[in-house]
Write a protein that holds these residues in place. Structure first.
Motif, PDB file in Angstrom:
ATOM      1  N   ARG A 146      69.263 -22.595 -42.447  1.00 13.24           N
ATOM      2  CA  ARG A 146      70.495 -21.841 -42.167  1.00 13.24           C
ATOM      3  C   ARG A 146      70.530 -20.550 -42.975  1.00 13.24           C
ATOM      4  N   ASP A 147      70.220 -20.640 -44.250  1.00 14.02           N
ATOM      5  CA  ASP A 147      70.242 -19.452 -45.099  1.00 14.02           C
ATOM      6  C   ASP A 147      69.205 -18.417 -44.663  1.00 14.02           C
ATOM      7  N   TYR A 148      68.016 -18.880 -44.321  1.00 21.16           N
ATOM      8  CA  TYR A 148      66.967 -17.955 -43.882  1.00 21.16           C
ATOM      9  C   TYR A 148      67.398 -17.236 -42.602  1.00 21.16           C
ATOM     10  N   ALA A 149      67.961 -17.974 -41.684  1.00 20.65           N
ATOM     11  CA  ALA A 149      68.412 -17.370 -40.418  1.00 20.65           C
ATOM     12  C   ALA A 149      69.493 -16.327 -40.660  1.00 20.65           C
ATOM     13  N   ARG A 150      70.368 -16.591 -41.601  1.00 19.30           N
ATOM     14  CA  ARG A 150      71.432 -15.629 -41.897  1.00 19.30           C
ATOM     15  C   ARG A 150      70.888 -14.397 -42.609  1.00 19.30           C
ATOM     16  N   GLU A 151      69.939 -14.592 -43.512  1.00 17.99           N
ATOM     17  CA  GLU A 151      69.360 -13.481 -44.259  1.00 17.99           C
ATOM     18  C   GLU A 151      68.365 -12.677 -43.426  1.00 17.99           C
ATOM     19  N   HIS A 152      67.635 -13.352 -42.568  1.00 17.49           N
ATOM     20  CA  HIS A 152      66.558 -12.725 -41.799  1.00 17.49           C
ATOM     21  C   HIS A 152      66.632 -13.137 -40.330  1.00 17.49           C
ATOM     22  N   PRO A 153      67.630 -12.659 -39.612  1.00 17.89           N
ATOM     23  CA  PRO A 153      67.802 -13.116 -38.224  1.00 17.89           C
ATOM     24  C   PRO A 153      66.615 -12.803 -37.316  1.00 17.89           C
ATOM     25  N   GLY A 154      65.985 -11.668 -37.503  1.00 18.20           N
ATOM     26  CA  GLY A 154      64.829 -11.324 -36.674  1.00 18.20           C
ATOM     27  C   GLY A 154      63.617 -12.180 -36.995  1.00 18.20           C
ATOM     28  N   ARG A 155      63.406 -12.430 -38.259  1.00 21.08           N
ATOM     29  CA  ARG A 155      62.291 -13.291 -38.661  1.00 21.08           C
ATOM     30  C   ARG A 155      62.531 -14.719 -38.196  1.00 21.08           C
ATOM     31  N   TYR A 156      63.778 -15.163 -38.310  1.00 19.63           N
ATOM     32  CA  TYR A 156      64.089 -16.511 -37.849  1.00 19.63           C
ATOM     33  C   TYR A 156      63.772 -16.638 -36.358  1.00 19.63           C
ATOM     34  N   ALA A 157      64.159 -15.625 -35.578  1.00 19.55           N
ATOM     35  CA  ALA A 157      63.837 -15.630 -34.150  1.00 19.55           C
ATOM     36  C   ALA A 157      62.321 -15.627 -33.950  1.00 19.55           C
ATOM     37  N   ALA A 158      61.603 -14.890 -34.783  1.00 16.66           N
ATOM     38  CA  ALA A 158      60.145 -14.844 -34.680  1.00 16.66           C
ATOM     39  C   ALA A 158      59.531 -16.218 -34.938  1.00 16.66           C
ATOM     40  N   ALA A 159      60.123 -16.969 -35.839  1.00 18.46           N
ATOM     41  CA  ALA A 159      59.597 -18.296 -36.165  1.00 18.46           C
ATOM     42  C   ALA A 159      59.660 -19.238 -34.965  1.00 18.46           C
ATOM     43  N   GLN A 160      60.436 -18.885 -33.951  1.00 20.63           N
ATOM     44  CA  GLN A 160      60.552 -19.705 -32.748  1.00 20.63           C
ATOM     45  C   GLN A 160      59.537 -19.308 -31.677  1.00 20.63           C
ATOM     46  N   LEU A 161      58.758 -18.263 -31.942  1.00 23.03           N
ATOM     47  CA  LEU A 161      57.780 -17.786 -30.961  1.00 23.03           C
ATOM     48  C   LEU A 161      56.765 -18.883 -30.643  1.00 23.03           C
ATOM     49  N   ARG A 162      56.513 -19.075 -29.374  1.00 27.01           N
ATOM     50  CA  ARG A 162      55.512 -20.060 -28.969  1.00 27.01           C
ATOM     51  C   ARG A 162      54.133 -19.476 -29.262  1.00 27.01           C
ATOM     52  N   LEU A 163      53.382 -20.202 -30.061  1.00 28.64           N
ATOM     53  CA  LEU A 163      52.040 -19.773 -30.456  1.00 28.64           C
ATOM     54  C   LEU A 163      50.996 -20.532 -29.648  1.00 28.64           C
ATOM     55  N   ASP A 164      49.838 -19.911 -29.467  1.00 29.42           N
ATOM     56  CA  ASP A 164      48.763 -20.641 -28.801  1.00 29.42           C
ATOM     57  C   ASP A 164      48.354 -21.803 -29.714  1.00 29.42           C
ATOM     58  N   PRO A 165      47.779 -22.860 -29.148  1.00 30.90           N
ATOM     59  CA  PRO A 165      47.495 -24.066 -29.940  1.00 30.90           C
ATOM     60  C   PRO A 165      46.659 -23.824 -31.195  1.00 30.90           C
ATOM     61  N   GLU A 166      45.645 -22.976 -31.099  1.00 31.05           N
ATOM     62  CA  GLU A 166      44.791 -22.725 -32.272  1.00 31.05           C
ATOM     63  C   GLU A 166      45.567 -22.012 -33.376  1.00 31.05           C
ATOM     64  N   ALA A 184      48.818 -21.976 -33.765  1.00 27.14           N
ATOM     65  CA  ALA A 184      49.837 -22.906 -34.263  1.00 27.14           C
ATOM     66  C   ALA A 184      49.236 -23.893 -35.249  1.00 27.14           C
ATOM     67  N   ALA A 185      48.056 -24.390 -34.945  1.00 31.16           N
ATOM     68  CA  ALA A 185      47.411 -25.367 -35.832  1.00 31.16           C
ATOM     69  C   ALA A 185      47.082 -24.765 -37.190  1.00 31.16           C
ATOM     70  N   ASP A 186      46.790 -23.473 -37.226  1.00 31.46           N
ATOM     71  CA  ASP A 186      46.455 -22.797 -38.473  1.00 31.46           C
ATOM     72  C   ASP A 186      47.671 -22.221 -39.185  1.00 31.46           C
ATOM     73  N   SER A 187      48.849 -22.359 -38.604  1.00 27.71           N
ATOM     74  CA  SER A 187      50.058 -21.758 -39.166  1.00 27.71           C
ATOM     75  C   SER A 187      50.742 -22.699 -40.154  1.00 27.71           C
ATOM     76  N   ALA A 188      51.811 -22.213 -40.737  1.00 30.95           N
ATOM     77  CA  ALA A 188      52.625 -23.026 -41.649  1.00 30.95           C
ATOM     78  C   ALA A 188      53.517 -24.004 -40.895  1.00 30.95           C
ATOM     79  N   GLY A 189      53.467 -23.995 -39.575  1.00 29.29           N
ATOM     80  CA  GLY A 189      54.267 -24.929 -38.787  1.00 29.29           C
ATOM     81  C   GLY A 189      54.011 -26.376 -39.166  1.00 29.29           C
ATOM     82  N   GLY A 190      52.764 -26.696 -39.437  1.00 28.71           N
ATOM     83  CA  GLY A 190      52.425 -28.053 -39.861  1.00 28.71           C
ATOM     84  C   GLY A 190      53.096 -28.437 -41.169  1.00 28.71           C
ATOM     85  N   ARG A 191      53.251 -27.471 -42.063  1.00 30.92           N
ATOM     86  CA  ARG A 191      53.957 -27.744 -43.325  1.00 30.92           C
ATOM     87  C   ARG A 191      55.401 -28.129 -43.060  1.00 30.92           C
ATOM     88  N   HIS A 192      56.029 -27.465 -42.083  1.00 32.42           N
ATOM     89  CA  HIS A 192      57.420 -27.785 -41.734  1.00 32.42           C
ATOM     90  C   HIS A 192      57.524 -29.238 -41.280  1.00 32.42           C
TER      91      HIS A 192
END
Length: 189
Positions: free
Chosen positions: A90-110, A112-120
């Motif tokens: 919630r705080d990140y979205a409020r502080e960085h609305p554009g970045r938060y929207a970017a974090a929702q971007l659909r990534l290709d499988p490769e 995505a697998a190499d991204s921090a998404g897995g950490r989440h």
């Protein structure tokens, strides 16, 4: 020749700042070139295209969110961890609305697998260990938490809760209490 000082990392950070200012959907290589007072063509020695820029911003946002999540979760468990993790989003979205929207971007499988998404996902599963959920219920709960966090944050950012009482913060606290209660009393099949 590449303009001195321009790097993919610097352009990504500038793109992320631009996204926070004007919205992620408005980020283009052309607009970024205007920010640096360079010709668009000069950025193509650092970026493949607009999609490459958008992907880089998404990866940056996922990394920033994961770093914040890890810091917030350190030494916490159960409801305390759930609340801390939810507040990071919630705080990140409020502080960085554009970045938060970017974090929702659909990534290709490769990518995505190499991204921090897995950490989440791993952090969310770590929180759920405190609720003693096993598969497939753990996966259902991961999806539930992501849906609730993103849904609430998105509605709040669009002004969906600004015209009525009680205050959105009070509702957020109640939502997190309800999630905790649900996770402690997960329905049996």
């Amino acid at each position: 020749m590449a303009r001195a000082g321009l790097t993919p990392e610097r352009l990504t950070r500038a793109g992320a700042e631009l996204a926070d200012e004007v919205g992620f959907d408005q980020v283009t290589v052309s607009e970024l070139a205007r920010r640096f007072d360079v010709k668009v063509a000069s950025l193509y020695s650092h970026l493949k295209n607009s999609q490459d820029l958008r992907t880089r911003i998404a990866l940056l946002a996922l990394e920033e969110l994961a770093d914040r999540g890890a810091a917030a979760l350190a030494g916490r468990a159960g409801k305390d961890a759930l609340i801390a993790f939810a507040n990071v989003y919630r705080d990140y979205a409020r502080e960085h609305p554009g970045r938060y929207a970017a974090a929702q971007l659909r990534l290709d499988p490769e990518t995505a697998a190499d991204s921090a998404g897995g950490r989440h996902a791993r952090m969310t599963r770590a929180i759920l260990r405190g609720y003693d959920l096993v598969e497939p219920d753990q996966t259902h709960a991961v999806r539930l938490l992501g849906s609730v966090f993103h849904g609430y944050v998105s509605l709040e950012m669009q002004g969906g809760f600004s015209h009525s009482a009680p205050d959105a913060q009070e509702t957020w606290s109640r939502v997190l209490d309800a999630l905790d209660a649900l996770l402690r009393n997960w329905p049996a099949r």
